[in-house]
Structure formats: C-alpha cells, structure tokens
Design an enzyme around this catalytic site. Structure first.
Site, short mmCIF file in Angstrom:
data_model
loop_
_atom_site.label_atom_id
_atom_site.label_comp_id
_atom_site.label_asym_id
_atom_site.label_seq_id
_atom_site.Cartn_x
_atom_site.Cartn_y
_atom_site.Cartn_z
N CYS A 141 72.05 67.24 35.46
CA CYS A 141 72.22 66.74 34.09
C CYS A 141 73.06 65.46 34.07
O CYS A 141 72.61 64.43 34.54
CB CYS A 141 72.80 67.83 33.21
SG CYS A 141 72.60 67.52 31.44
N HIS A 146 69.71 72.68 33.98
CA HIS A 146 70.77 73.63 34.26
C HIS A 146 70.13 74.97 34.63
O HIS A 146 69.00 75.27 34.26
CB HIS A 146 71.64 73.85 33.01
CG HIS A 146 72.45 72.67 32.62
ND1 HIS A 146 73.56 72.26 33.33
CD2 HIS A 146 72.32 71.79 31.59
CE1 HIS A 146 74.09 71.20 32.76
NE2 HIS A 146 73.36 70.89 31.70
#
Length: 486
Positions: free
Chosen positions: A333, A431
C-alpha cells in the site's frame, strides 16, 4: 420471533486492558448459546482498519469481533473511526466514509454531531440482533474527555446500557485502577457498573482472594471473573504493534519491517510474525535495516511524511545496499507508493500540496486522490514462475501509473502491483496478502528459501477466539450478567 438479551458494554481502566479480546470472547460465548449477537464500538482511534461488506471502513478489532459472531463486518459496528495523521489531528470516518481531517479541539465539539451517527448505528444493530456487545475506548475516567463523551459512559448513559470494567493485573496496580476508575465516575455511571473483570492473571488464585474480597467490600461491586494469562495467545491487535514471535531456534527466513511514524494495518504481518520458520523483526527509530533476507515497507496513513522520515533514518541507504547484496523488498500500500518514482499530492490530501521523489525502485508514479479506495478483493498472483490464488483488501488514497510487469490479476479483471526488472522489488496495494496459506512459502521461494512452513492464519484466529471464549466460560460468572441464559 426475535429473542431479546440485554446488551452489555465492556469498558477498561486503561488502553490495552483487554476490552477488544473480552468483547470477541463474549460474542463467541453468546453465539455458542444460539444468540444472534453483534459487536459495536461507538468510537475507535486506530490505524488498523478493515473494509466492510457494505463498502466502508471500520476498526480492525470490530472485524475480528464480527468473525467471533459469525458475521461479515458492517459500517454500523464502528460508526466513528479516527485515523491519526499527526500528533494533534486525525481523519474522521463516519459510518464507513472519510468526511474530513480534524484537529483534536475541533473534533471535541464535533462529537455532539457524531453521537447522532453512533446512536443510529447502534439502533440498527439492536433492531437486527438479539444482543449487542459493546466495546469502550481507552478509559471512562479521562477527566478531560468526559464532556461530550461518545465512546464510554456518555454512550452507555444515552443508550441505557449496563457496563462491566476490565483491568489488566499483569501491568500491576489492578486494585488502584479499578477503585480509582469507579471513584471518578458520576453516581449514575457508578450505578450502571455491574462488576469487574480482572484480566491476565498468573499464579494461584488463592493468593489473590483477599484482594478480591477487599475490592468487593470497598466498591460494593462483584468481581465477575479473573481471566488467566493465556500463554501463546495471539489475536489481531486493535492498534498497538505486537512483536511477540513463536519460539524456534532454527528459523529459515529473516524478515525486517521498519516502523513508520503512521504505520497502518501492521496486522498484515501477523502471518509472518507467527510462522515458526521466520525470524520477524520490527525496526524502530535509530536502528538499522540489517540482517534481512526480505525487507517489507508497510502501509502508512501519511505516505509523503513517512517517506521523508524513512530517509532521515537512513533506511533508504539500507534498502539500496540490501538490494545490491541480493536481498528482496516488498512494499504494501503506502510502502508500494514509497518504492515508486514520485508521489504527487496536488489536492493536499495528506498535508501541504506538493510532490515527493520516491525511492525509485519501482517504475510507478502515484497521484494522491481525494477519493479513498475501499474494497475486498480476490485474484491470482504470478511470482517466481508460479501462480496462486490470493485475497485481500484495499484501503488507500492514490492512483498509480505502472510501467512494469503487474503480477496480480484481480477477479474484476484489473491488474495490481509491480515487479522491478531486476526481480528484487515487488509492490502491491493489497493488505492481508500474507494471510493466504500458500503465499508465505511462495514468497520464501522468491527470496531463495525453500520449504517455509504453511500456516493457516485465518484458522489460527478462529482458535484464538475459541480459546478466550473457553476461558470466559470457565472463569467468569456469566449468570450474573445474563441470568436467563446461564
């Protein structure tokens, strides 16, 4: 016909007293009894978050509690989520959607508005389930925060909910914590407290009995239970970084993660941290990124400022040296954005508008956007000549233009991530990537380490929830809370 069981709120004498875990365990206990139960936390402050089925964002602890109930998480389980972006300010997420950034003083007044969303979400859950188990935040006895409170007794009073207070005896001072917390509450709030739970006790309960008798005599409140210290217990943390590892003297893979100032969703690494074949290490301020086979740059709530922080620590030099010596690097991310060439924030999404030069290890450029991406995703990952199924979730601002091989094909048909031409750097927006049982052995082979043990992280979470539920059933007098059920 809907069965109604009195809802219950768990408050704590301190942060990390065990509120999140106790709520998860109580939810599982009620589920075992055939009660349809849902978790609820009026206000949460955390950088660990989850994406809900209805496309919103809530605290990760509430997603785990939903799992304990056998439910998919929804935005109404945590209607107010605060994600700190500085020491004095946070992004305010209301019923799953980010609405603005606020300084602490401004938010204090805004809580009067937020309470409307809190009560709306709670009512929705109450109407849909037999019972709701509610988690407080921090301590109800924070004098400076009691005005306009929506997280603890302010909510309990408005919703007319009974409360139990949990304290961590392993920290010491448990009797002072409980007596002092109760003393700082108003008379009506004290009357709302049904009893105490002492958490993480080690030793012979007989040695504690005189203290328990004194506490009950002093406060006129029962001790509902003394929960034992569960060695090896591990459940996804609400916010605090957990660096506990399983013991194994013969690890095969060394993984290092730098702790950024606004590190987010570090639960990404639980599957690595708890794998007996992996020596996992968080590296903090003033330490070096050395001794690693794999360096992972984590997500962050403030990507440009944490990129600058990374450089002030000299970690950029450590990463470059690591790659020159044949090491591998993964970015998740915000860490993925940091590995790229530029990060442009034209709208001032994370602070003052501007552009930052990334580490230049992946051929991607990122524009931070005002709209946040929130989605649960599945797909396939091609790495090291192998292809496996994966799942995860996206929580990020920013769109990245990629000029490299993209190893992840999502079920939607879109591509994600990037791999450098040298095959030493890999980044993705996903994630939860490491939770899939097959991914860690594959990452090991990519790094050059064979036969990493396969760990079922999802199943381990289930076992942890059952373990705390078993302890609650064995060590708490639940009949005093729900006499009609026990």
């Amino acid at each position: 016909m809907k069965t109604t069981l009195e809802s219950l709120m768990v408050q704590g004498t301190t942060s990390d007293a065990g509120k999140s875990v106790l709520v998860a365990g109580l939810c599982r206990v009620l589920k075992r009894k055939g009660i349809s139960v849902a978790p609820f936390k009026p206000q949460n402050m955390a950088l660990n978050s989850a994406v809900t089925e209805d496309g919103g964002e809530i605290g990760r602890a509430q997603a785990v509690q939903a799992q304990a109930c056998g439910l998919k998480p929804t935005i109404h389980m945590n209607p107010v989520l605060l994600k700190p972006c500085s020491d004095t300010g946070a992004q305010v997420i209301l019923q799953g959607k980010a609405i603005t950034n606020m300084e602490a003083v401004g938010y204090h007044d805004y809580k009067l508005v937020a309470m409307n969303s809190v009560m709306d979400s709670y009512q929705r859950l109450s109407d849909s389930y037999d019972s709701v188990v509610i988690e407080g935040a921090g301590s109800p006895a924070e004098i400076n925060l009691r005005e306009n409170d929506i997280a603890n007794m302010g909510f309990a009073e408005k919703a007319d909910i009974p409360v139990i207070i949990v304290a961590d005896i392993d920290r010491g001072g448990v009797f002072a914590h409980l007596v002092g917390t109760l003393a700082l509450l108003s008379e009506s709030e004290q009357n709302r407290v049904k009893g105490f739970v002492i958490n993480r006790f080690r030793g012979d309960i007989a040695l504690l009995q005189s203290g328990l008798d004194w506490l009950e005599e002093r406060t006129k409140k029962p001790v509902l239970g003394v929960l034992p210290y569960l060695h090896g217990f591990d459940l996804e943390a609400e916010d605090a970084i957990n660096d506990r590892q399983v013991e194994n003297s013969d690890t095969k893979l060394n993984v290092v993660v730098p702790v950024l100032t606004r590190i987010s969703n570090h639960t990404d690494f639980d599957a690595l941290r708890l794998n007996p074949d992996i020596n996992f290490r968080y590296v903090g301020k003033g330490e070096r990124l050395t001794g690693a086979d794999l360096i992972i740059i984590p997500g962050t709530k403030s990507v440009r400022s944490d990129l600058e922080y990374l450089r002030t620590q000299g970690w950029d030099d450590d990463i470059n040296r690591h790659i020159r010596l044949g090491g591998k690097v993964i970015g998740i991310c915000g860490g993925y954005q940091i590995l790229g060439e530029t990060i442009n924030d034209s709208f001032g999404v994370e602070g003052a508008p501007g552009t930052s030069e990334g580490l230049g290890l992946l051929p991607i450029t990122t524009d931070l956007t005002q709209q946040k991406t929130l989605s649960n995703v599945g797909g396939t990952l091609k790495l090291f000549g192998e292809e496996i199924s994966i799942s995860g979730y996206e929580i990020h601002v920013g769109v990245s233009e990629v000029n490299a091989t993209q190893p992840i094909t999502l079920e939607t048909g879109f591509l994600d991530g990037a791999i450098s031409s040298c095959n030493h750097v890999f980044g993705t927006y996903l994630h939860g990537l490491f939770d899939a049982s097959e991914i860690v052995p594959l990452i090991g082979r990519w790094v050059g380490v064979e036969e990493i043990e396969t760990v079922d992280h999802v199943n381990n979470n289930e076992k942890a929830i059952d373990r705390i539920a078993d302890a609650i059933e064995d060590h708490m007098d639940l009949k005093k809370l729900w006499p009609s059920l026990f």
